[in-house]
Design an enzyme around this catalytic site. Sequence first.
Site, PDB file in Angstrom:
ATOM      1  N   ASP A  92      -1.573  -1.416   9.062  1.00 28.33           N
ATOM      2  CA  ASP A  92      -0.231  -1.694   8.515  1.00 28.33           C
ATOM      3  C   ASP A  92       0.088  -3.150   8.856  1.00 28.33           C
ATOM      4  O   ASP A  92      -0.027  -3.547  10.020  1.00 28.33           O
ATOM      5  CB  ASP A  92       0.727  -0.711   9.220  1.00 28.33           C
ATOM      6  CG  ASP A  92       2.181  -0.839   8.802  1.00 28.33           C
ATOM      7  OD1 ASP A  92       2.503  -1.635   7.923  1.00 28.33           O
ATOM      8  OD2 ASP A  92       3.004  -0.095   9.402  1.00 28.33           O
ATOM      9  N   GLU A 271       4.118  -8.491  10.640  1.00 32.05           N
ATOM     10  CA  GLU A 271       3.612  -7.281  11.285  1.00 32.05           C
ATOM     11  C   GLU A 271       2.095  -7.313  11.382  1.00 32.05           C
ATOM     12  O   GLU A 271       1.424  -7.746  10.445  1.00 32.05           O
ATOM     13  CB  GLU A 271       4.032  -6.037  10.472  1.00 32.05           C
ATOM     14  CG  GLU A 271       3.489  -4.726  11.025  1.00 32.05           C
ATOM     15  CD  GLU A 271       3.934  -3.502  10.225  1.00 32.05           C
ATOM     16  OE1 GLU A 271       4.254  -3.654   9.031  1.00 32.05           O
ATOM     17  OE2 GLU A 271       3.956  -2.401  10.807  1.00 32.05           O
TER      18      GLU A 271
END
Length: 285
Positions: A92, A271
């Site tokens: 992710d 992220e």
Amino acid sequence: MIEKYEKAGDILKNVKEMVLKIVKPGVRLLDVAEFVESKIVELGGKPAFPCNISINSDAAHFTPKRNDERVFKEGDIVKIDIGAHIDGYIADTAITIDLGDHDDLVECAKRALENAIDVVYAGVNTSEIGAVIEDTIREFGFNPIVNLTGHGLEPYIAHAPPTIYNVRVEKGVELREGMVVAIEPFATDGVGRVVERGECEIFSLVAIKRLRLKREREFLEFIVNEYKTLPFARRWIDVSDVIIARLVKQGILRSYPVLTEVGGGLVSQFEHTLIVEEDGAKVIT
Ligand code: MN
Ligand code: MN
């Protein structure tokens, strides 16, 4: 297991490079989302969730509708959040692409992520990670978003414990060796909190229940086979709004409404997914 995580991460590294080149004013959001999702498949993975494209005050959970005609505009601050999985092992990652003049805000979230990764090792408390993120963002003169967090990753579960806050917390938890976690600082020039703004294009399965209608049973079976507990986009599936609404109401599906900064502030985000190691962390995205 590690190899699958790393392969999912490598796919996202490639896709991110390509995305940087195609997000421009005038380009349709839907074209970027479909590009991302099909590249992930082409490179041997599957999307772990729909490509999230959150612009300006939107922070998370926006993905285009089917036939969505919206385009990127000059001045936009664009967050692209993408996930890939190999047999359920999820990577992710997110980047901010600046189509305007928001250098500091973008740099701030990027630096917060780098600084956070620097303090990760087996035994670190998540409260320390939150403190590093909060301090970095405040040093830039911005606010961390307090109700968006990093998280653990488990097979077919895109948001598993532990929660990794973007601010100091009273009592965090210790990360252990081998844990796979995503750290995702969000910075804003607004208040530092997100709220739902209504629009909702992402759903996931949360419970399996007996259904009387054949059409609903078939749809549920399709979801179980195709996505298991991973989020999917409304535009990916061929079923009526009525059925979706009925399954949400019965607690079979959950919805992910778009989350937007409550003060109307601009939002940046970066992220990475990492594997916690004895003396550090291996970033796989
Ligand atoms: Mn993400
Ligand atoms: Mn995440």
